[in-house]
Design a protein around this motif. Structure first.
Motif, PDB file in Angstrom:
ATOM      1  N   GLU A  41       0.845  -1.190   0.000  1.00  0.00           N
ATOM      2  CA  GLU A  41       0.000   0.000   0.000  1.00  0.00           C
ATOM      3  C   GLU A  41       0.888   1.249   0.000  1.00  0.00           C
ATOM      4  N   ILE A  42       0.719   2.105  -1.038  1.00  0.00           N
ATOM      5  CA  ILE A  42       1.506   3.331  -1.162  1.00  0.00           C
ATOM      6  C   ILE A  42       0.637   4.518  -0.736  1.00  0.00           C
ATOM      7  N   PRO A  43       1.044   5.285   0.300  1.00  0.00           N
ATOM      8  CA  PRO A  43       0.244   6.454   0.709  1.00  0.00           C
ATOM      9  C   PRO A  43       0.227   7.523  -0.380  1.00  0.00           C
ATOM     10  N   VAL A  44      -0.900   8.242  -0.447  1.00  0.00           N
ATOM     11  CA  VAL A  44      -1.105   9.245  -1.497  1.00  0.00           C
ATOM     12  C   VAL A  44      -1.282  10.628  -0.869  1.00  0.00           C
ATOM     13  N   THR A  45      -0.640  11.628  -1.470  1.00  0.00           N
ATOM     14  CA  THR A  45      -0.827  13.029  -1.099  1.00  0.00           C
ATOM     15  C   THR A  45      -1.301  13.793  -2.321  1.00  0.00           C
ATOM     16  N   TYR A  46      -2.264  14.713  -2.125  1.00  0.00           N
ATOM     17  CA  TYR A  46      -2.834  15.458  -3.249  1.00  0.00           C
ATOM     18  C   TYR A  46      -2.341  16.897  -3.233  1.00  0.00           C
ATOM     19  N   THR A  47      -1.956  17.395  -4.400  1.00  0.00           N
ATOM     20  CA  THR A  47      -1.516  18.790  -4.525  1.00  0.00           C
ATOM     21  C   THR A  47      -2.299  19.479  -5.644  1.00  0.00           C
ATOM     22  N   ASN A  48      -2.215  20.839  -5.633  1.00  0.00           N
ATOM     23  CA  ASN A  48      -2.834  21.657  -6.683  1.00  0.00           C
ATOM     24  C   ASN A  48      -4.326  21.361  -6.847  1.00  0.00           C
ATOM     25  N   VAL A  49      -5.024  21.327  -5.710  1.00  0.00           N
ATOM     26  CA  VAL A  49      -6.483  21.152  -5.760  1.00  0.00           C
ATOM     27  C   VAL A  49      -7.078  22.379  -6.454  1.00  0.00           C
ATOM     28  N   PRO A  50      -7.935  22.203  -7.473  1.00  0.00           N
ATOM     29  CA  PRO A  50      -8.549  23.363  -8.143  1.00  0.00           C
ATOM     30  C   PRO A  50      -9.212  24.299  -7.138  1.00  0.00           C
ATOM     31  N   LEU A  51      -9.039  25.605  -7.340  1.00  0.00           N
ATOM     32  CA  LEU A  51      -9.502  26.584  -6.361  1.00  0.00           C
ATOM     33  C   LEU A  51     -11.014  26.579  -6.170  1.00  0.00           C
ATOM     34  N   ASP A  52     -11.745  26.150  -7.174  1.00  0.00           N
ATOM     35  CA  ASP A  52     -13.205  26.167  -7.055  1.00  0.00           C
ATOM     36  C   ASP A  52     -13.769  24.849  -6.528  1.00  0.00           C
ATOM     37  N   LYS A  53     -12.881  23.947  -6.079  1.00  0.00           N
ATOM     38  CA  LYS A  53     -13.341  22.638  -5.611  1.00  0.00           C
ATOM     39  C   LYS A  53     -12.735  22.315  -4.245  1.00  0.00           C
ATOM     40  N   SER A  54     -13.495  21.539  -3.471  1.00  0.00           N
ATOM     41  CA  SER A  54     -13.027  21.048  -2.180  1.00  0.00           C
ATOM     42  C   SER A  54     -13.119  19.532  -2.199  1.00  0.00           C
ATOM     43  N   ILE A  55     -11.978  18.849  -2.024  1.00  0.00           N
ATOM     44  CA  ILE A  55     -12.005  17.384  -2.099  1.00  0.00           C
ATOM     45  C   ILE A  55     -12.515  16.802  -0.790  1.00  0.00           C
ATOM     46  N   ALA A  56     -13.210  15.684  -0.891  1.00  0.00           N
ATOM     47  CA  ALA A  56     -13.903  15.087   0.249  1.00  0.00           C
ATOM     48  C   ALA A  56     -12.911  14.505   1.250  1.00  0.00           C
ATOM     49  N   GLU A  57     -13.353  14.427   2.515  1.00  0.00           N
ATOM     50  CA  GLU A  57     -12.510  13.849   3.564  1.00  0.00           C
ATOM     51  C   GLU A  57     -12.293  12.354   3.348  1.00  0.00           C
ATOM     52  N   ASP A  58     -13.255  11.672   2.726  1.00  0.00           N
ATOM     53  CA  ASP A  58     -13.135  10.228   2.524  1.00  0.00           C
ATOM     54  C   ASP A  58     -12.454   9.876   1.201  1.00  0.00           C
ATOM     55  N   ARG A  59     -11.554  10.730   0.752  1.00  0.00           N
ATOM     56  CA  ARG A  59     -10.801  10.485  -0.478  1.00  0.00           C
ATOM     57  C   ARG A  59      -9.830   9.312  -0.269  1.00  0.00           C
ATOM     58  N   PRO A  60      -9.427   8.623  -1.347  1.00  0.00           N
ATOM     59  CA  PRO A  60      -8.473   7.513  -1.224  1.00  0.00           C
ATOM     60  C   PRO A  60      -7.159   7.980  -0.596  1.00  0.00           C
ATOM     61  N   GLU A  61      -6.675   7.223   0.374  1.00  0.00           N
ATOM     62  CA  GLU A  61      -5.431   7.574   1.056  1.00  0.00           C
ATOM     63  C   GLU A  61      -4.256   6.719   0.603  1.00  0.00           C
TER      64      GLU A  61
END
Length: 314
Positions: A41-61
């Protein structure tokens, strides 16, 4: 003879221990050099989230990586646990999901994880990240700039910033409470020339709010100023009927600063100084002089005397 036997036993023990350690090391090297297949299992980090969007708390980790490598490589992944950084500016929108397709970003993934994806593979074909649209709003930018001018210099207009407003986005309840934002505090001293610079917005405390601009430019035209003065008679208002009032001084000197280019435009008739008798507190023997009319061109106005003494004649 007994001593000799003892030495031989000691030597044999050392030799045995050496070969035991050596064979163990060789065994480990052989085992770790073999190729294994293991799911990691490789942990994931998200960058450059579009300014008009909010990603959900239950996103894949995590993403699942089927690793076909030597034992050394697998051991490295388990110990150092490298993460995959997913750039969401490169993801596609599908309904209410941002979709990051693995096949479209193989080169980037290989560089980040330092693996050969010809033998290994990521189990998922894509990573789907649920999102919600943020509320957007445009708010005022308030310059938080403290300016002290060199002697003989000042400005007719306050400092201005451009842009003078900024678009923000975020959770609706938070966005609705924000009407303006200040720049970071900036202190400028002994200013004797036009201002033209850049200052960042003070976004501290706005964790979930996204700003479409992070800095602004500030401007102000600074000019030579001179000091002027004019003597103005004191006018007393709201004196009760029948009250005989005597006061002193009858006039005060008004000092002011004005742009050197506009000095000749200032007239004595532009000023009015009054004392309001109705504002006197019981027991006082003085009134407070106030400038109630003045030219818009002047700054740093002051009086040589604010306390006007009075007596009531019987």
């Amino acid at each position: 003879m007994a001593k000799k036997k003892k030495l031989i036993k000691k030597s044999s023990l050392k030799t045995f221990s050496f070969f035991l350690v050596f064979s163990t090391v060789v065994w480990f090297l052989v085992q770790f050099s073999k190729t294994y297949t293991q799911l990691i299992e490789i942990p994931v980090t998200y960058t450059n989230v579009p300014l008009d969007k909010s990603i959900a708390e239950d996103r894949p980790e995590n993403i699942s990586l089927q690793l076909q490598e030597t034992g050394f490589s697998i051991y490295y992944f388990k110990i150092f646990n490298p993460e995959l950084i997913i750039d969401l500016s490169k993801a596609n929108v599908d309904g209410t999901d941002l979709v990051y397709r693995i096949d479209d970003h193989v080169t980037d993934i290989k560089e980040q994880l330092q693996i050969d994806l010809e033998n290994s593979r990521i189990i998922q074909d894509e990573v789907r990240i649920p999102f919600q649209f943020k509320k957007e709003k445009t708010i005022r930018i308030v310059p938080h700039i403290d300016i002290s001018y060199a002697a003989g210099y000042n400005a007719d207009e306050p400092v201005r910033v451009t842009p003078d407003s900024v678009k923000i986005s975020g959770p609706e309840k938070m966005v609705d409470t924000i009407e303006s934002i200040k720049t970071r505090e900036l202190d400028l001293t002994r200013v004797n020339q036009d201002l033209d610079g850049e200052v960042k917005l003070d976004t501290s405390g706005y964790g979930k709010i996204s700003f479409y601009e992070n800095s602004v430019r500030y401007f102000q035209k600074v000019e030579k100023f001179t000091e002027g003065s004019v003597e103005i008679p004191v006018e007393v208002i709201n004196i009760p009927n029948g009250l005989n009032l005597a006061y002193f001084p009858k006039s005060v000197v008004v000092y002011y600063q004005v742009n050197l280019k506009r000095f000749d435009k200032i007239n004595r008739s532009d000023f009015r100084v009054v004392c309001d008798y109705s504002e006197i507190n019981e027991g006082d023997d003085f009134m407070v002089a106030k400038v109630v009319e003045k030219p818009e061109l002047i700054t740093n106005l002051r009086l040589n005397e604010r306390r006007i003494q009075f007596v009531i004649k019987r």
